[in-house]
Design a protein around this motif. Structure first.
Motif, PDB file in Angstrom:
ATOM      1  N   GLN A 145      43.409 143.331 -33.831  1.00 37.61           N
ATOM      2  CA  GLN A 145      44.307 142.421 -33.560  1.00 37.61           C
ATOM      3  C   GLN A 145      44.825 142.237 -32.040  1.00 37.61           C
ATOM      4  O   GLN A 145      45.057 143.406 -31.587  1.00 37.61           O
ATOM      5  CB  GLN A 145      45.520 143.085 -34.469  1.00 37.61           C
ATOM      6  CG  GLN A 145      46.421 142.037 -35.107  1.00 37.61           C
ATOM      7  CD  GLN A 145      47.667 142.687 -35.953  1.00 37.61           C
ATOM      8  OE1 GLN A 145      48.129 143.578 -35.736  1.00 37.61           O
ATOM      9  NE2 GLN A 145      47.883 142.022 -36.956  1.00 37.61           N
ATOM     10  N   CYS A 146      45.144 141.066 -31.767  1.00 33.57           N
ATOM     11  CA  CYS A 146      45.509 140.965 -30.324  1.00 33.57           C
ATOM     12  C   CYS A 146      46.907 141.851 -30.204  1.00 33.57           C
ATOM     13  O   CYS A 146      47.625 141.567 -30.744  1.00 33.57           O
ATOM     14  CB  CYS A 146      45.760 139.455 -29.861  1.00 33.57           C
ATOM     15  SG  CYS A 146      46.395 139.433 -28.244  1.00 33.57           S
ATOM     16  N   ALA A 147      46.934 142.597 -29.165  1.00 30.19           N
ATOM     17  CA  ALA A 147      48.185 143.308 -28.946  1.00 30.19           C
ATOM     18  C   ALA A 147      49.341 142.440 -28.649  1.00 30.19           C
ATOM     19  O   ALA A 147      50.475 143.073 -28.908  1.00 30.19           O
ATOM     20  CB  ALA A 147      47.981 144.507 -27.959  1.00 30.19           C
ATOM     21  N   ARG A 148      49.252 141.349 -28.210  1.00 33.15           N
ATOM     22  CA  ARG A 148      50.404 140.597 -27.771  1.00 33.15           C
ATOM     23  C   ARG A 148      50.536 139.430 -28.710  1.00 33.15           C
ATOM     24  O   ARG A 148      51.705 139.319 -29.124  1.00 33.15           O
ATOM     25  CB  ARG A 148      49.879 139.912 -26.331  1.00 33.15           C
ATOM     26  CG  ARG A 148      49.885 140.911 -25.245  1.00 33.15           C
ATOM     27  CD  ARG A 148      50.038 140.434 -23.825  1.00 33.15           C
ATOM     28  NE  ARG A 148      49.680 141.175 -22.794  1.00 33.15           N
ATOM     29  CZ  ARG A 148      48.955 140.782 -21.750  1.00 33.15           C
ATOM     30  NH1 ARG A 148      48.442 139.582 -21.489  1.00 33.15           N
ATOM     31  NH2 ARG A 148      48.426 141.770 -20.895  1.00 33.15           N
ATOM     32  N   CYS A 149      49.722 138.903 -29.292  1.00 28.00           N
ATOM     33  CA  CYS A 149      49.839 137.682 -30.164  1.00 28.00           C
ATOM     34  C   CYS A 149      49.535 137.798 -31.772  1.00 28.00           C
ATOM     35  O   CYS A 149      49.769 137.049 -32.484  1.00 28.00           O
ATOM     36  CB  CYS A 149      49.381 136.505 -29.590  1.00 28.00           C
ATOM     37  SG  CYS A 149      47.537 136.226 -29.887  1.00 28.00           S
ATOM     38  N   LEU A 150      48.765 139.026 -31.871  1.00 27.34           N
ATOM     39  CA  LEU A 150      48.418 139.353 -33.243  1.00 27.34           C
ATOM     40  C   LEU A 150      47.500 138.717 -33.921  1.00 27.34           C
ATOM     41  O   LEU A 150      47.228 139.064 -34.924  1.00 27.34           O
ATOM     42  CB  LEU A 150      50.097 139.631 -34.071  1.00 27.34           C
ATOM     43  CG  LEU A 150      51.218 140.076 -33.379  1.00 27.34           C
ATOM     44  CD1 LEU A 150      52.284 140.437 -34.461  1.00 27.34           C
ATOM     45  CD2 LEU A 150      50.663 141.520 -33.156  1.00 27.34           C
TER      46      LEU A 150
ATOM     47  N   LEU B 170      42.953 142.384 -26.575  1.00 27.52           N
ATOM     48  CA  LEU B 170      43.577 141.116 -26.025  1.00 27.52           C
ATOM     49  C   LEU B 170      42.765 139.908 -26.634  1.00 27.52           C
ATOM     50  O   LEU B 170      41.470 140.187 -26.391  1.00 27.52           O
ATOM     51  CB  LEU B 170      43.943 141.180 -24.813  1.00 27.52           C
ATOM     52  CG  LEU B 170      45.045 142.034 -24.213  1.00 27.52           C
ATOM     53  CD1 LEU B 170      45.474 141.846 -22.931  1.00 27.52           C
ATOM     54  CD2 LEU B 170      46.319 141.863 -24.862  1.00 27.52           C
ATOM     55  N   CYS B 171      43.282 138.992 -26.976  1.00 28.11           N
ATOM     56  CA  CYS B 171      42.620 137.888 -27.376  1.00 28.11           C
ATOM     57  C   CYS B 171      41.949 137.219 -26.368  1.00 28.11           C
ATOM     58  O   CYS B 171      40.676 136.558 -26.453  1.00 28.11           O
ATOM     59  CB  CYS B 171      43.234 136.791 -28.504  1.00 28.11           C
ATOM     60  SG  CYS B 171      44.575 136.175 -27.720  1.00 28.11           S
ATOM     61  N   ARG B 172      42.457 136.958 -25.230  1.00 28.24           N
ATOM     62  CA  ARG B 172      42.037 137.049 -23.741  1.00 28.24           C
ATOM     63  C   ARG B 172      42.860 137.481 -22.948  1.00 28.24           C
ATOM     64  O   ARG B 172      44.054 137.951 -23.326  1.00 28.24           O
ATOM     65  CB  ARG B 172      42.158 135.323 -23.686  1.00 28.24           C
ATOM     66  CG  ARG B 172      43.675 134.624 -23.826  1.00 28.24           C
ATOM     67  CD  ARG B 172      43.388 133.067 -23.737  1.00 28.24           C
ATOM     68  NE  ARG B 172      44.606 132.614 -23.520  1.00 28.24           N
ATOM     69  CZ  ARG B 172      45.130 132.212 -22.569  1.00 28.24           C
ATOM     70  NH1 ARG B 172      44.600 132.253 -21.261  1.00 28.24           N
ATOM     71  NH2 ARG B 172      46.407 131.702 -22.258  1.00 28.24           N
TER      72      ARG B 172
ATOM     73  N   ASP C 292      44.869 136.771 -20.301  1.00 31.14           N
ATOM     74  CA  ASP C 292      46.005 136.618 -20.222  1.00 31.14           C
ATOM     75  C   ASP C 292      46.835 135.724 -21.370  1.00 31.14           C
ATOM     76  O   ASP C 292      47.659 135.064 -21.105  1.00 31.14           O
ATOM     77  CB  ASP C 292      45.940 135.472 -18.775  1.00 31.14           C
ATOM     78  CG  ASP C 292      45.302 134.387 -18.994  1.00 31.14           C
ATOM     79  OD1 ASP C 292      44.479 134.339 -20.127  1.00 31.14           O
ATOM     80  OD2 ASP C 292      44.881 133.623 -18.143  1.00 31.14           O
ATOM     81  N   CYS C 293      46.486 136.399 -22.422  1.00 35.75           N
ATOM     82  CA  CYS C 293      47.232 136.009 -23.517  1.00 35.75           C
ATOM     83  C   CYS C 293      48.713 136.010 -23.270  1.00 35.75           C
ATOM     84  O   CYS C 293      49.480 137.168 -22.864  1.00 35.75           O
ATOM     85  CB  CYS C 293      46.965 136.853 -24.837  1.00 35.75           C
ATOM     86  SG  CYS C 293      48.038 136.639 -26.221  1.00 35.75           S
ATOM     87  N   ARG C 294      49.552 134.922 -23.673  1.00 41.44           N
ATOM     88  CA  ARG C 294      50.970 135.004 -23.373  1.00 41.44           C
ATOM     89  C   ARG C 294      51.740 135.546 -24.337  1.00 41.44           C
ATOM     90  O   ARG C 294      53.133 135.616 -24.347  1.00 41.44           O
ATOM     91  CB  ARG C 294      51.531 133.586 -23.028  1.00 41.44           C
ATOM     92  CG  ARG C 294      50.603 133.185 -21.716  1.00 41.44           C
ATOM     93  CD  ARG C 294      51.131 131.691 -21.131  1.00 41.44           C
ATOM     94  NE  ARG C 294      50.954 130.675 -22.048  1.00 41.44           N
ATOM     95  CZ  ARG C 294      51.967 129.692 -22.235  1.00 41.44           C
ATOM     96  NH1 ARG C 294      52.818 129.607 -21.989  1.00 41.44           N
ATOM     97  NH2 ARG C 294      51.476 128.968 -23.283  1.00 41.44           N
TER      98      ARG C 294
ATOM     99  N   GLY D  84      56.570 132.174 -32.484  1.00 42.05           N
ATOM    100  CA  GLY D  84      55.319 131.112 -32.326  1.00 42.05           C
ATOM    101  C   GLY D  84      54.434 131.992 -31.300  1.00 42.05           C
ATOM    102  O   GLY D  84      54.854 132.589 -30.432  1.00 42.05           O
ATOM    103  N   ARG D  85      53.139 131.481 -31.502  1.00 40.42           N
ATOM    104  CA  ARG D  85      52.019 132.027 -30.538  1.00 40.42           C
ATOM    105  C   ARG D  85      52.092 131.108 -29.235  1.00 40.42           C
ATOM    106  O   ARG D  85      51.812 129.854 -29.320  1.00 40.42           O
ATOM    107  CB  ARG D  85      50.854 132.100 -31.148  1.00 40.42           C
ATOM    108  CG  ARG D  85      49.748 132.676 -30.247  1.00 40.42           C
ATOM    109  CD  ARG D  85      48.382 132.634 -31.103  1.00 40.42           C
ATOM    110  NE  ARG D  85      47.473 133.260 -30.398  1.00 40.42           N
ATOM    111  CZ  ARG D  85      46.480 132.497 -29.676  1.00 40.42           C
ATOM    112  NH1 ARG D  85      46.443 131.183 -29.677  1.00 40.42           N
ATOM    113  NH2 ARG D  85      45.554 133.050 -28.866  1.00 40.42           N
ATOM    114  N   LEU D  86      52.573 131.449 -28.344  1.00 35.69           N
ATOM    115  CA  LEU D  86      52.660 130.799 -26.999  1.00 35.69           C
ATOM    116  C   LEU D  86      51.655 129.972 -26.370  1.00 35.69           C
ATOM    117  O   LEU D  86      51.557 128.976 -26.335  1.00 35.69           O
ATOM    118  CB  LEU D  86      53.418 131.592 -25.642  1.00 35.69           C
ATOM    119  CG  LEU D  86      54.993 132.420 -26.025  1.00 35.69           C
ATOM    120  CD1 LEU D  86      55.117 133.216 -24.910  1.00 35.69           C
ATOM    121  CD2 LEU D  86      55.860 131.052 -26.146  1.00 35.69           C
TER     122      LEU D  86
HETATM  123 ZN    ZN Z   1      46.552 137.264 -27.946  1.00 35.14          ZN
END
Ligand code: ZN
Ligand code: ZN
Length: 185
Positions: free
Chosen positions: A66-71, A129-131, A133-135, A143-145
């Motif tokens: 799971q992306c640590a920022r946007c899940l 991270l999914c990428r 610079d995931c925001r 919401g996922r930015l």
């Molecule tokens: Zn992400």
């Protein structure tokens, strides 16, 4: 388990091992792991040295987490470098080292599973991270930015008004009446 008899305890003798090992248990951490059923690709060199069998090479797999920022679900390729000695039972290394400090050749065989597991887990990123610079997520709406329009924002309520609302209860949000002024207003 890999049989090392072919190396014959002759320092310098060597064989390569290229296999894909399917996992029967997840390899990793809760947030990111190579799932069961997936394979770990081993590209290893087994080399007899004076003290034992030196195993070197790589273990490669794809972890899912799971992306640590946007899940959202994210995959992470992992390549773990491996260089480890499996000591012969009669070697000085084995004689002078605690039982659980080193890997050992047992009955002319080595157990690569624990080594591979340790090295792959160590090679996993702590926060996938999914990428790069995931925001992440909007703190207001969750919401996922990266999925929202650029400049996504919410009307910011003046903190003084928010304090009044908390104190006097929520009035009608449509009301344009100015709430009673508080102390210091
Ligand atoms: Zn992400
Ligand atoms: Zn939002």
């Amino acid at each position: 388990m890999v049989d090392t008899r072919a190396l014959g305890h002759r320092p310098g003798s060597m064989r390569t091992l290229r296999i894909a090992v399917p996992l029967d248990a997840p390899m990793g951490l809760e947030v990111l792991a190579v799932p069961p059923g997936d394979e770990v690709d081993l590209d290893l060199r087994l080399e007899a040295v004076a003290e034992g069998v030196l195993v070197s090479g790589t273990a490669a797999a794809t972890a899912v987490g799971q992306c640590a920022r946007c899940l959202i679900e994210t995959t992470e390729p992992v390549v773990a470098g491996i260089r480890e000695l499996f000591a012969y039972p009669e070697s000085a290394t084995a004689a002078t080292t605690e039982e659980d400090e080193i890997y050992r050749v047992v009955d002319e065989r080595i157990d690569l599973e624990q080594l591979v597991r340790d090295e792959v887990v160590t090679a996993l990123p702590m926060a996938p991270l999914c990428r790069p610079d995931c925001r992440g997520l909007c703190v207001e709406c969750g919401g996922r930015l990266d999925d929202l329009e650029p400049g996504h924002s919410h009307a910011i309520l003046d903190p003084r008004w928010a304090a009044l609302r908390d104190r006097f209860g929520t009035g009608s949000p449509e009301s344009t009446d100015r709430p009673p002024a508080g102390p210091g207003e």
